[in-house]
Each structure stands twice: as structure tokens, then as C-alpha cells.
Design a protein around this motif. Structure first.
Motif, PDB file in Angstrom:
ATOM      1  N   LEU A  83       0.886  -1.158   0.000  1.00  0.00           N
ATOM      2  CA  LEU A  83       0.000   0.000   0.000  1.00  0.00           C
ATOM      3  C   LEU A  83       0.928   1.214   0.000  1.00  0.00           C
ATOM      4  O   LEU A  83       1.607   1.479   0.982  1.00  0.00           O
ATOM      5  N   GLU A  94      -3.637   6.627  -1.562  1.00  0.00           N
ATOM      6  CA  GLU A  94      -2.646   5.557  -1.632  1.00  0.00           C
ATOM      7  C   GLU A  94      -3.027   4.630  -2.775  1.00  0.00           C
ATOM      8  O   GLU A  94      -4.175   4.621  -3.218  1.00  0.00           O
ATOM      9  N   HIS A 235      -4.517   1.322   6.958  1.00  0.00           N
ATOM     10  CA  HIS A 235      -4.820   2.745   6.852  1.00  0.00           C
ATOM     11  C   HIS A 235      -5.473   3.255   8.135  1.00  0.00           C
ATOM     12  O   HIS A 235      -5.132   4.318   8.645  1.00  0.00           O
ATOM     13  N   ILE A 378      -8.104   4.938  -1.345  1.00  0.00           N
ATOM     14  CA  ILE A 378      -7.156   3.914  -1.797  1.00  0.00           C
ATOM     15  C   ILE A 378      -7.565   3.505  -3.206  1.00  0.00           C
ATOM     16  O   ILE A 378      -8.695   3.054  -3.442  1.00  0.00           O
TER      17      ILE A 378
END
Ligand SMILES: *Cc1c(COP(=O)(O)O)cnc(C)c1O
Length: 437
Positions: A83, A94, A235, A378
Motif C-alpha cells: 500500500l 494511496e 490505513h 485507496i
């Protein structure tokens, strides 16, 4: 855990659901209930492997594979799933890199997990199981790589001669004796029909013990939920925020796995789907009418799906269109936008994305700034750009370095047989390879 068909028929064990692929009533297998987790359950889980072990254990209760789950996961996640923060000034984003497996696309995860399960359940050196797979490019390579050299397992990959890229062809044809690669004089649809006709032939079925590894198998979905769990936990731990995911989507397998992870209690916020010009899902949420259609060809070929089969699972879990559109969003990204996104990604991030991943970066880049800053995002990267160098390199004006996995595949010898579109020709090719006289 028990599994049932989306169309409601008799429950099956995990072992049966894995071996059958499709339920007898034509529906797709789904778990009868989803286990619920909170963050404490994952307190000791740091790697994707550890997270997967916690998340998948309930599904393996009662399965003969229960004790082997750690080995199955070790075979599945033999590569990292990083990640990585996205450089640039547009806010907190990300990229979840799902392309570090042997064939450089996320399908390696599902294919490897399924191969690890099926070879334990069904692998028999005296009477091997034969996986038949028709492919337009990506799936066949992942499946062949996952089953390569597995005792008691054979793979027959059918692909349309001349209609896959050179690098794709190499990924379909560079494996060991247990993988037979067949270039068929016909289209992808012809290959699919030939697979169906072959499986329906009783005397061949008795001789070869056919099975399939296509994307509707529950054994491909379950492991995909694990990287969403892993990424969201990573995260959440560092920021205290539930990230939203933007997911390149075709047959809805990868996106459905994310929806499952959220429904199991993982810290996941918004789920946004990016499709190419195949707009069946977007039109459904807008018009409330489900109208599957023939696929159209785009630059993101692995997402050229006009009748996404996992919609049946998604509706089962979240409800019909009106409920669905409160829980997910969908954006259509056309080829011109894909091209622009690949160029912008290269300029802004310093690395190019593949045409599939570019649908997601396009959606992220063109969100309202309010939406973009409302949550952390993400972006899911589904394949390495070097797999699609003929599209990407002209756009960025430079060549893309080959990742080690792809370089290894490209340096192997390749072999395939070419056949006319007929059951007899395929039968002969299979006999020549697997029962030489
Ligand atoms: C298969 C594939 C997709 C689409 O995934 P679905 O699960 O079918 O929605 C996206 N990108 C790549 C590179 C793929 O191979």
C-alpha cells in the motif's frame, strides 16, 4: 460454514462449493452468513497473511481444508501487496498494488488460492483433475501459472489465435507438461463454447475429470476480500480514518470482495467502482433496470464485460438498484479518458498505470474536491503497466521496465498447439498430451 446458491437451492459445504464452481441451479455460491469482526480481532495481525488467516478461518469451519489454511495462504500470498502513498498534492491517496504475483495482475491471488484448495481436495496423481479454461488474455495466464506443476492437476487453456497480445500469449504458453495451451482458430466466444461442449461430453468427462476455475468460483472471491481487509486496517491504524476504495471493475468479482469485507465489519468507507465504456452497471443504478448486453472492446480489455455475473451476488448482499446506489457509486470511463489518465498518472506520480488502473485514477482525479477531501482514498491497481506496454508506452513516450516476474515469464520457452474450432481437434490435442500412445 455452509454456502448456498444466489438462486436459493440446497446448501453446500465449502469443499463442495469450491469443487462445483457453479451451483446446480445455475446460481453462484455465497456464504449463508458473513462473520462479523471488529478491530480487536486483528490486533495481532500485521501481514496480509495474518489478516487473511483471521478473516477466512470462519469460512473454513467444518471444511476438510481447515487445518491446511495456513499452508494454502502461504502458497497464495507468496508475493507482497504493498500500500503505497501516491505522490502529488491532491490530498490523501494511496495505491494498493495487486500486481506483484507471477503474472503481474490481481487475478493471481484468486487463482493461486483456488489452485491450493482444489489440488488438496481433488488432486489425484492416478486420475488427475483437468481444469478447462477459455481466456481472452489475463485469466488463463493466472490459472496456468497457479496450477503449473501441481501433482494430480492438469490445465487446458483455450485462447483465440492471433487475438491476444504477444506478452499475453507468452503467459499462456510457457508452462510445464501439465498445462496444455491451445490456440483456437476462432474468437473468445468460440473458445468458451468449445469449453462448454467439451465439459458436456460424458465420455470425455469420465476420462479427464473436468473442472473449471473461472471467476465465479467462491474460491477466487474469498482471498480477494483479504487484501481489502489488510489495506483498510493498515490505513485505519495509522490515520484513524476509514478509507474509501476506487476499484477498476469488469465482472464485479474484485469489487464484490471489497463489499464483503465492509459487510464483515472492516473499516472501509465509500466503495466507488470505475468501469470502462461497458456501462451495464452504471445504467442499472441510474435507470433501475438490469439490462445486460454484448460487451464493447476498450483499452481496458480485462474489464470488457457486458453482463457482469457477480451482480447476482452483489444484489443478494446489498439489495436491488435503489438500495445499491445508496451503498456504492459507479463511474464510466471511456478510452479517451483512459489515455488521458495514463499520461496524467505518469506526469503526476512519476510512474504509469495500466489501462484498467487508469479508470480508477481518472475517477479519483475528477472527483469534486469536496468528495476527494471528505475521506482518504485507496486506488486499486489491478495490473502492472508492463503487461499492456503496447497501449501505455506510446502514451508516455518511454519504455516501461519489466518487473522480475514478467521478465522471468518472457524468458521461458513457449509452446502451444493450434487447432481448428472443433471438439474432435481439441480431443486429439488433449489425448496427444495427456495419453500419448
Ligand atoms: C479481471 C481484471 C479486472 C476486472 O476485475 P473483475 O473482478 O472482473 O471486476 C480489472 N483489471 C484487471 C487487470 C483484470 O485482469
Amino acid at each position: 460454514m455452509q454456502f448456498q446458491s444466489t438462486r436459493g437451492s440446497a446448501p453446500a459445504s465449502l469443499d463442495q462449493a469450491l469443487a462445483n464452481g457453479l451451483a446446480a441451479d445455475g446460481g453462484l455460491y455465497v456464504p449463508v452468513e458473513l462473520p462479523q469482526f471488529d478491530d480487536d480481532d486483528f490486533a495481532a495481525a500485521d501481514s496480509v497473511f495474518d489478516v487473511a488467516a483471521v478473516l477466512l478461518t470462519p469460512f473454513f469451519q467444518g471444511s476438510t481444508l481447515r487445518a491446511e489454511l495456513p499452508d494454502i495462504l502461504a502458497e497464495t500470498f507468496s508475493f507482497p501487496v504493498p500500500l503505497t502513498p501516491l505522490p502529488g498534492s491532491r490530498g490523501n491517496a494511496e495505491i494498493l498494488e495487486l500486481y506483484h504475483g507471477p503474472t503481474a495482475a490481481f487475478k493471481d491471488v484468486g487463482a493461486r488460492f483456488l489452485a491450493a484448495c482444489l489440488s488438496r481436495l481433488e488432486g489425484d496423481a492416478a486420475a488427475p483433475l483437468t481444469i478447462l479454461v477459455a481466456t481472452s488474455g489475463d485469466t488463463g495466464g493466472a490459472v496456468a501459472a497457479a496450477f503449473d506443476q501441481r501433482v494430480g492437476m492438469r490445465v487446458v487453456v483455450l485462447f483465440p489465435d492471433g487475438r491476444v497480445s504477444e506478452r499475453q500469449a507468452q503467459q499462456l504458453t510457457c508452462w510445464s507438461d501439465n498445462v496444455l495451451s491451445v490456440a483456437v482458430k476462432g474468437s473468445f466466444d468460440d473458445c468458451q463454447k468449445l469449453v462448454k461442449a467439451t465439459m458436456a461430453n460424458a465420455s470425455l468427462a469420465a476420462k479427464f475429470r473436468f473442472s473449471s476455475a473461472n471467476s465465479i468460483n467462491i474460491g477466487r472471491l474469498l482471498p480477494q476480500a483479504t487484501y481489502y481487509a489488510y489495506a483498510s486496517l493498515q490505513h485505519f491504524r495509522k490515520s484513524g480514518k476509514k478509507p474509501g476504495f476506487i476499484i477498476p471493475t469488469g465482472n464485479l468479482g474484485n469489487a464484490h470482495a471489497c463489499v464483503m469485507a465492509r459487510a464483515m465489519g472492516l473499516p472501509i468507507g465509500a466503495i466507488v467502482l470505475a468501469t470502462n465504456a461497458n456501462r451495464t452497471i452504471a445504467d442499472y443504478l441510474a435507470s433501475l433496470k438490469w439490462q445486460p448486453r454484448a460487451s464493447v472492446q476498450t483499452l481496458a480489455t480485462a474489464m470488457d464485460v457486458g453482463d457482469p455475473s457477480n451482480m447476482e451476488r452483489l444484489r443478494g448482499l446489498l439489495g436491488d438498484a435503489e438500495k445499491l446506489r445508496q451503498q456504492i457509486e459507479v463511474f464510466v470511463v471511456d478510452d479517451a479518458e483512459i489515455r488521458a489518465a495514463i499520461r496524467d498518472d505518469f506526469t503526476e506520480f512519476g510512474f504509469p498505470t495500466c489501462p484498467h488502473t487508469a479508470t480508477a485514477t481518472h475517477v479519483w482525479r475528477h472527483m469534486s474536491s469536496a468528495a476527494r477531501s471528505a475521506t482518504d482514498w485507496i486506488i486499486v491497481a489491478t495490473a502492472h503497466p508492463a503487461k499492456f506496454e503496447t497501449v501505455v508506452e506510446p502514451l508516455i513516450g518511454t519504455s516501461i521496465g519489466l518487473p522480475a516476474e514478467l521478465a522471468a515469464i518472457l524468458s521461458k520457452p513457449s509452446r502451444s498447439v493450434m487447432i481448428e474450432l472443433s471438439l474432435d481437434a481439441l480431443t486429439e490435442a488433449m489425448r496427444d498430451r495427456f495419453f500419448p500412445s
